[in-house]
Motif scaffolding. Sequence first.
Motif, short mmCIF file in Angstrom:
data_model
loop_
_atom_site.label_atom_id
_atom_site.label_comp_id
_atom_site.label_asym_id
_atom_site.label_seq_id
_atom_site.Cartn_x
_atom_site.Cartn_y
_atom_site.Cartn_z
N UNK A 95 0.81 -1.22 0.00
CA UNK A 95 0.00 0.00 0.00
C UNK A 95 0.84 1.26 0.00
N UNK A 96 2.15 1.15 0.21
CA UNK A 96 3.00 2.34 0.30
C UNK A 96 3.58 2.70 -1.07
N UNK A 97 3.42 3.94 -1.45
CA UNK A 97 4.08 4.44 -2.64
C UNK A 97 5.20 5.37 -2.20
N UNK A 98 6.10 5.65 -3.10
CA UNK A 98 7.19 6.60 -2.81
C UNK A 98 7.14 7.67 -3.87
N UNK A 99 6.75 8.92 -3.53
CA UNK A 99 6.43 9.38 -2.18
C UNK A 99 5.07 8.89 -1.71
N UNK A 100 4.81 9.03 -0.40
CA UNK A 100 3.54 8.60 0.16
C UNK A 100 2.41 9.49 -0.34
N UNK A 101 1.25 8.88 -0.55
CA UNK A 101 0.08 9.63 -0.97
C UNK A 101 -0.61 10.24 0.25
N UNK A 102 -1.41 11.26 0.01
CA UNK A 102 -2.22 11.81 1.08
C UNK A 102 -3.27 10.76 1.46
N UNK A 103 -3.93 10.96 2.60
CA UNK A 103 -4.90 9.98 3.06
C UNK A 103 -6.03 9.79 2.05
N UNK A 104 -6.54 10.90 1.51
CA UNK A 104 -7.64 10.80 0.55
C UNK A 104 -7.18 10.11 -0.74
N UNK A 105 -5.97 10.43 -1.21
CA UNK A 105 -5.44 9.80 -2.42
C UNK A 105 -5.18 8.31 -2.20
N UNK A 106 -4.66 7.97 -1.01
CA UNK A 106 -4.38 6.57 -0.69
C UNK A 106 -5.69 5.76 -0.66
N UNK A 107 -6.73 6.34 -0.08
CA UNK A 107 -8.03 5.65 -0.04
C UNK A 107 -8.60 5.48 -1.45
N UNK A 108 -8.46 6.53 -2.26
CA UNK A 108 -8.93 6.44 -3.64
C UNK A 108 -8.17 5.37 -4.41
N UNK A 109 -6.84 5.35 -4.27
CA UNK A 109 -6.01 4.36 -4.97
C UNK A 109 -6.32 2.95 -4.49
N UNK A 110 -6.55 2.79 -3.20
CA UNK A 110 -6.88 1.47 -2.66
C UNK A 110 -8.18 0.95 -3.27
N UNK A 111 -9.21 1.82 -3.35
CA UNK A 111 -10.48 1.40 -3.94
C UNK A 111 -10.32 1.06 -5.41
N UNK A 112 -9.52 1.85 -6.14
CA UNK A 112 -9.30 1.60 -7.56
C UNK A 112 -8.62 0.25 -7.79
N UNK A 113 -7.57 -0.02 -7.02
CA UNK A 113 -6.81 -1.26 -7.19
C UNK A 113 -7.62 -2.48 -6.78
N UNK A 114 -8.47 -2.32 -5.76
CA UNK A 114 -9.34 -3.43 -5.36
C UNK A 114 -10.39 -3.71 -6.44
N UNK A 115 -10.90 -2.63 -7.02
CA UNK A 115 -11.89 -2.78 -8.09
C UNK A 115 -11.31 -3.53 -9.29
N UNK A 116 -10.03 -3.34 -9.54
CA UNK A 116 -9.38 -3.98 -10.69
C UNK A 116 -8.76 -5.33 -10.32
N UNK A 117 -8.98 -5.78 -9.08
CA UNK A 117 -8.50 -7.08 -8.65
C UNK A 117 -7.01 -7.17 -8.39
N UNK A 118 -6.38 -6.01 -8.13
CA UNK A 118 -4.94 -5.99 -7.88
C UNK A 118 -4.61 -6.01 -6.39
N UNK A 119 -5.66 -6.02 -5.55
CA UNK A 119 -5.48 -6.16 -4.08
C UNK A 119 -6.53 -7.11 -3.54
#
Length: 263
Positions: free
Chosen positions: A239-263
């Motif tokens: 879940x960690x990117x470099x640089x780290x995402x903001x909380x809202x961006x991290x939540x958005x990215x998590x939902x996107x990756x889960x939707x695409x079956x990558x998490x």
Amino acid sequence: MPNPFPGMNPYLEHPNIWPSIHNRLIVAIADALAPQILPKYFVDIERRVYQANGEDSLLVGIPDLVVQQRLRNQTNQTNSNVAVAAPPVTPRRVRMPIPLEFRESYLEVREIATKQVVTVIEVLSPTNKRAGQGREIYEEKRSSVLGSRTHLVEIDLLQAGKPMPVLDCDIEANYRIVISRGDERPMADLYLFNLTDAIPSFPLPLRRGDVEPIVDLHRLINSIYDRAGYDYVIDYNNSETVPQLSESEANWADGLLREKGLR
């Protein structure tokens, strides 16, 4: 699997991946432009070579967050050592700031008949956005171009670091593209976009009256991602990117990756 993000993929900004992305993107832009601007212009790949010393040579390619933490740790260690009355019995292993040679690629669009540089295309590197010799050398080159009649295209696909200065804009964004035409300065076109946005296309400035090809940066990034096989290299379960995402961006990215079956 294609790039799962709608625009820039933040995992490509990792210091272990970005140097390869930078080099591939420079070549991809050159290859995409060449057939569109021949026979009047040609695109040449140039390199800026310099040596870095001290912290710049030790920390090149490391994101700002890591740099700041390491420098704080080094400061604390130094202060602690000063407070010790007696020298240690065994020596400590340290690293020396050995001078290193760095090469940064950029593009020049030249008019074939006159050999004059019409447009400079820069894709920023971490060293350009972090205080040190790399930024100083780039700022000198940037000032030289801005003081001439040569067009400048400056592409910043890195969230970390201090953006290159522009005036009359206080809007913050993850990424930016600047198109500065030599015959329109000091005015320039600034494209701002965020992690959730598609990467905008832009016209390549040439001589007045010439048809300007459109640079589809979004397509080029996605093509690089596919051809290089980064879907096999990147672990999206991390879940960690470099640089780290903001909380809202991290939540958005998590939902996107889960939707695409990558998490």
